[in-house]
Scaffold this active site. Structure first.
Site: not given
Ligand code: ME8
Length: 492
Positions: A130, A133
């Site tokens: 991701c 993140c």
């Protein structure tokens, strides 16, 4: 042999992908109050903060802003520094991860040492990544192919990476956490951390990424196709910023307190201690975990447009009012909420009508009566339990409770002013007036001593009202300006 002689406290280093906000201000204000408290106890303190300036997210933010990445992070880092200075943060060093002279050499040294120890190896990795993140996600962190935090699709990535043998250290780190060798506060968060040491949580960790996918970062030594991933970059700030490799580092390390937010506890209580074990360095003595601030009940987010700018707040209400709100209203280890209505409520009730009113009334009566009173004559144990509770609250990372103790004395003192009819008795009963003023001076002195780490400017102003910091003879002097101006809070 360790030569440690310094109380060393750190904050996390915020990502420079956007301007910092009130949540970042909370963390650094907490650290500042603790740093100031220990300085006042006579400790030699080293207080480190800094900025995390690498990674894809930052590169993308710069692109979006139409700026060169280096120029963008300079601006964001300058802003963070301005926030700290505006809030009166007494940091001793502010380390930037883009600093090739002060940060990078430590990063390279750490990388080489981990490699030498056989704790870094090359392997291939397949996982779900991701960008938000900047991390490969675990099963539990995804739902329907989306990151549960960022609600955006994750990317399936397969690549050659360097790995860190976290699996080799996981058991030992778990034991050290379990046995409080690293003390976690608030205590209830410890169970959460221990839960993370499940099987999935103890796998080896990717420590590098191919250059094409990161772009903006620190290259792996002797392998320019790979970039060092966040761990050996950002976490190393805690040692690069304390002079790793230099004599002063021996005086500072290990950190006495590392303050972080709840979302980064996993990194700081799993990977970081494992890296330190591999490096043969001592572990931090304590990790304090704070919660997150919402704004008017909503998660802070750029897209919601609810980002509260700490500098604007300070311009409106004054630095100490902002520090007070953050440290009193938000329970140190928990989540809390910011709203203008609540801020103004605290400003009016606690600062103007509470502390401000007490000081101005006592000073006005005292100055008019022209008395001098002696302080320091009350029985030793008079305030003993208050000071004990105050110190205990700071030791327990319950800064809000430390301030509660001070405000208990504020309330008690305002009540004494009212009930003794202080105005009248200066004319009708001089003896009583002297005694009451002496008691009030004593109380205010206790309050100010407690406020020093939290509201340093206000504390200095009140000391002037009492005729000085060191003196035992109080000659009241009205403050030239109200401590907390009226109208200011409603200026909005
Ligand atoms: O995590 N309330 O950076 P970051 C309170 N660069 N605290 C908050 C908050 C909020 N609403 N939002 C964020 C990073 N924080 C990494 C850290 S450390 C080696 C690397 C806190 O900018 C957050 O919990 O996302 C963290 O402690 C700090 O601000 C930086 O967050």
């Amino acid at each position: 042999m360790t030569t440690k002689n310094t109380f060393y406290i750190t904050t996390s280093i915020p990502y420079m992908n956007a301007r910092v906000h009130i949540g970042h201000a909370l963390e650094v204000a907490q650290a500042d109050a603790i740093a100031r408290f220990w300085r006042l106890q006579g400790e030699k303190v080293f207080f480190l903060t800094g900025t995390d300036e690498h990674g894809k997210k930052i590169q993308e933010a710069a692109q979006k802003a139409g700026k060169d990445t280096a120029e963008f992070v300079d601006e964001m880092a300058e802003y963070y520094k301005k926030v700290c200075d505006t809030l009166g943060i007494s940091y001793d060093n502010l380390i930037r991860t883009s600093d090739q002279e002060k940060h990078w050499p430590a990063v390279f040294a750490v990388w080489r040492k981990l490699l030498e120890n056989g704790d870094i190896y090359k392997g291939s990795y397949e996982g779900y990544y991701c960008i938000g993140c900047e991390a490969f996600l675990r099963e539990a962190e995804m739902a329907d192919g989306n990151c549960v935090i960022h609600k955006k699709p994750v990317q399936k990535v397969s690549e050659e990476n360097y790995f860190f043998r976290f699996s080799k250290y996981a058991k030992e780190v778990e034991r050290l956490v379990r046995e409080d060798v690293i003390k976690i506060l608030p205590v209830w968060r410890k169970a959460e951390i221990l839960n993370l040491f499940s099987d999935e949580g103890t796998r080896d960790v990717s420590f590098s990424r191919p250059k094409e996918t990161v772009g903006w970062g620190i290259p792996v030594p002797d392998d320019p196709g790979q970039m060092i991933y966040v761990w050996v970059d950002a976490l190393v700030n805690y040692i690069s910023g304390a002079g790793y490799g230099k004599p002063e580092f021996e005086e500072r390390w290990p950190a006495d307190i590392q303050i972080i937010g709840k979302d980064i506890a996993r990194f700081h209580l799993m990977i970081w201690p494992a890296m330190l074990l591999s490096l043969g360095l001592e572990l931090p003595k304590a990790v304090y975990i704070h919660g997150h601030i919402s704004v008017e009940g909503e998660k802070i987010s750029k897209s919601l447009g609810n980002v509260v700018d700490p500098i604007e707040l300070v311009e409106k209400y004054g630095r100490d009012a902002v520090r007070y709100f953050l440290l009193r209203e938000i329970p140190s280890g928990d989540d809390g909420d910011f709203s203008y209505a609540r801020f103004e409520e605290r400003y009016t009730a606690d600062l103007q009508n509470g502390l401000g009113n007490l000081v101005s009334r006592v000073a006005a009566v005292g100055e008019k009566a022209g008395f001098t009173v002696e302080i320091g004559n009350f029985p030793e144990n008079e305030r003993k339990s208050d000071f004990e509770n105050y110190k205990k609250a700071i030791d327990n990372f319950e800064l809000h409770k430390a301030l509660e103790v001070a405000w208990k004395i504020v309330d008690e003192s305002n009540k004494l002013v009212d009930e003794s009819r202080l105005w009248e008795i200066t004319r009708t009963d001089e003896q009583k007036a002297r005694e009451t003023l002496e008691r009030l001076a004593e109380n205010i002195h206790a309050i100010v001593s407690m406020l020093l780490p939290f509201m340093p400017d206000t504390a200095e102003k009140i000391f002037r009202v009492l005729g000085g910091k060191e003196t035992k003879t109080v000659r009241f002097k009205k403050p030239e300006q109200p401590l907390f101006p009226r109208g200011r809070a409603s200026a909005r």
